[in-house]
Design a protein around this motif. Structure first.
Motif, PDB file in Angstrom:
ATOM      1  N   GLY A   1     -15.163  11.082  13.780  1.00  0.00           N
ATOM      2  CA  GLY A   1     -14.044  11.464  12.939  1.00  0.00           C
ATOM      3  C   GLY A   1     -13.740  10.439  11.870  1.00  0.00           C
ATOM      4  O   GLY A   1     -13.106  10.748  10.862  1.00  0.00           O
ATOM      5  N   ARG A   2     -14.195   9.196  12.076  1.00  0.00           N
ATOM      6  CA  ARG A   2     -13.918   8.133  11.121  1.00  0.00           C
ATOM      7  C   ARG A   2     -14.542   8.429   9.759  1.00  0.00           C
ATOM      8  O   ARG A   2     -13.917   8.189   8.716  1.00  0.00           O
TER       9      ARG A   2
ATOM     10  N   TRP B   1     -15.341  11.419   8.432  1.00  0.00           N
ATOM     11  CA  TRP B   1     -14.698  12.543   7.757  1.00  0.00           C
ATOM     12  C   TRP B   1     -13.298  12.174   7.283  1.00  0.00           C
ATOM     13  O   TRP B   1     -12.850  12.636   6.222  1.00  0.00           O
ATOM     14  N   ASN B   2     -12.603  11.343   8.053  1.00  0.00           N
ATOM     15  CA  ASN B   2     -11.293  10.875   7.611  1.00  0.00           C
ATOM     16  C   ASN B   2     -11.427  10.009   6.353  1.00  0.00           C
ATOM     17  O   ASN B   2     -10.663  10.171   5.387  1.00  0.00           O
ATOM     18  N   ALA B   3     -12.411   9.103   6.361  1.00  0.00           N
ATOM     19  CA  ALA B   3     -12.630   8.237   5.195  1.00  0.00           C
ATOM     20  C   ALA B   3     -13.088   9.047   3.990  1.00  0.00           C
ATOM     21  O   ALA B   3     -12.674   8.771   2.851  1.00  0.00           O
TER      22      ALA B   3
ATOM     23  N   GLY C   1     -12.351  12.205   3.355  1.00  0.00           N
ATOM     24  CA  GLY C   1     -11.175  12.909   2.844  1.00  0.00           C
ATOM     25  C   GLY C   1     -10.268  11.990   2.044  1.00  0.00           C
ATOM     26  O   GLY C   1      -9.789  12.363   0.959  1.00  0.00           O
ATOM     27  N   ASN C   2     -10.032  10.791   2.564  1.00  0.00           N
ATOM     28  CA  ASN C   2      -9.206   9.823   1.841  1.00  0.00           C
ATOM     29  C   ASN C   2      -9.847   9.438   0.508  1.00  0.00           C
ATOM     30  O   ASN C   2      -9.145   9.281  -0.501  1.00  0.00           O
TER      31      ASN C   2
ATOM     32  N   ASN D   1      -5.403   3.568   9.094  1.00  0.00           N
ATOM     33  CA  ASN D   1      -6.564   4.175   8.437  1.00  0.00           C
ATOM     34  C   ASN D   1      -6.208   5.350   7.523  1.00  0.00           C
ATOM     35  O   ASN D   1      -7.080   6.137   7.160  1.00  0.00           O
ATOM     36  N   SER D   2      -4.939   5.480   7.154  1.00  0.00           N
ATOM     37  CA  SER D   2      -4.534   6.611   6.312  1.00  0.00           C
ATOM     38  C   SER D   2      -5.028   6.483   4.880  1.00  0.00           C
ATOM     39  O   SER D   2      -5.116   7.484   4.164  1.00  0.00           O
TER      40      SER D   2
ATOM     41  N   GLN E   1      -7.886   4.521   4.327  1.00  0.00           N
ATOM     42  CA  GLN E   1      -9.215   3.934   4.496  1.00  0.00           C
ATOM     43  C   GLN E   1     -10.262   4.817   3.824  1.00  0.00           C
ATOM     44  O   GLN E   1     -10.464   5.959   4.204  1.00  0.00           O
ATOM     45  N   THR E   2     -10.923   4.288   2.811  1.00  0.00           N
ATOM     46  CA  THR E   2     -11.944   5.023   2.088  1.00  0.00           C
ATOM     47  C   THR E   2     -13.333   4.575   2.544  1.00  0.00           C
ATOM     48  O   THR E   2     -13.478   3.607   3.290  1.00  0.00           O
TER      49      THR E   2
END
Length: 304
Positions: free
Chosen positions: A74-75, A77-79, A81-82, A254-255, A257-258
């Motif tokens: 998930g890290r 995909w979260n990065a 998206g950010n 991590n909100s 985090q790119t």
């Protein structure tokens, strides 16, 4: 030997010398390209196939396992998206503000030369200095932004600009747009000064107002330069590291985090150079895919 044969032989010799000269002149450029672009790219792809411990640069072959783990986490995909939110947000603000300011500076206003010089200040200012100033402005205890909002009665208590979402993302987008929009201003202003005045005169004769002239004359004339600006700024913003790292460090939780921050943390925080290389290669592929789609859409619109 006939005169034509001698002339042909001399021409062939001259062409051969020109070919050798061209090869010699272009060789330094090719060498630099291979040194600073091709070699690092091949090395990154090669390292991404290994599980490497950063301090010793030793490890074993894992093939595509790094990419499998990356895509399953998930890290990533979260990065991603950010990164997209940051890139699109700051790019839109840069284009809107840059075009607006360029249109203003293209008019006959007081102190126009001084304004054109001062508009470059954010772009030339060191990122570290700019971030320090903005962090003071955003500070929730003694920042001037919260102080003025409290004084004006807009808020009842200080706003946590960098420690809560979505404030943190909005803050770095605003700072990024402020830092880099002068690039858009200079490029657009240079193009505005080359638009022929008869085009505007014809539009005025047809009864077009300022807004109509902008969409019917100015914007079509800016299409090519805006295509280049969007392409370059999207690439640069997508891989932006220092501004985001200094502003929020990827937080809160991590909100912000790119992908560039993840690459840095994997390589030097977790000491996983192989995984960091996999992130970097995947980041390049994603960026290349978006750029190809953008160029294809742009060419289709131009051909209509």
């Amino acid at each position: 030997m006939s005169f034509s044969a001698v002339a042909r032989k001399n021409t062939d010799t001259l062409d051969r010398r020109y070919a050798i000269l061209g090869t010699v002149l272009i060789a330094p450029t090719v060498l630099i390209f291979c040194s600073v672009i091709l070699y690092p790219l091949v090395s990154a792809i090669y390292l991404s196939m290994f599980s490497i411990y950063t301090p010793t640069l030793e490890g074993g072959w894992v093939g595509l396992d790094n990419y499998t783990s990356l895509l399953a986490s998930g890290r990533f995909w979260n990065a991603l998206g950010n990164t997209l939110v940051w890139t699109v947000g700051t790019l839109v603000l840069q284009i809107v503000c840059g075009v607006a300011v360029a249109l203003l500076l293209n008019q006959s206003i007081v102190f126009r030369s001084l304004a054109r010089s001062l508009i470059l200040f954010p772009y030339f200012l060191s990122t570290v200095v700019a971030v320090l100033v903005w962090r003071w402005l955003f500070n929730d205890l003694y920042g001037i932004l919260n102080h003025m909002m409290l004084w004006a009665g807009i808020v009842d208590m200080p706003v946590n600009w960098l420690g809560a979402m979505p404030n943190a993302m909005i803050s770095i987008i605003v700072v990024g747009a402020w830092k880099y929009f002068p690039f858009v201003v200079i490029a657009v202003l240079a193009r505005l000064q080359t638009i022929p005045d008869p085009l505007y005169e014809a539009a005025r004769i047809d009864g077009a107002g300022p807004i109509a002239r902008f969409f019917d004359v100015t914007l079509p004339q800016l299409r090519e330069v805006l295509t280049v600006i969007i392409l370059l700024r999207a690439i640069w913003d997508f891989k932006e590291f220092d501004l985001i790292w200094l502003m929020t460090g990827g937080g809160p939780i991590n909100s912000t985090q790119t992908l560039p921050l993840v690459v840095y943390q994997e390589a030097f925080g977790l000491n996983q150079m192989g995984m960091a290389s996999a992130y970097a290669v995947t980041m390049m592929i994603v960026m290349l895919a978006f750029m190809l789609i953008y160029l294809r859409q742009t060419r289709q619109k131009e051909s209509i």
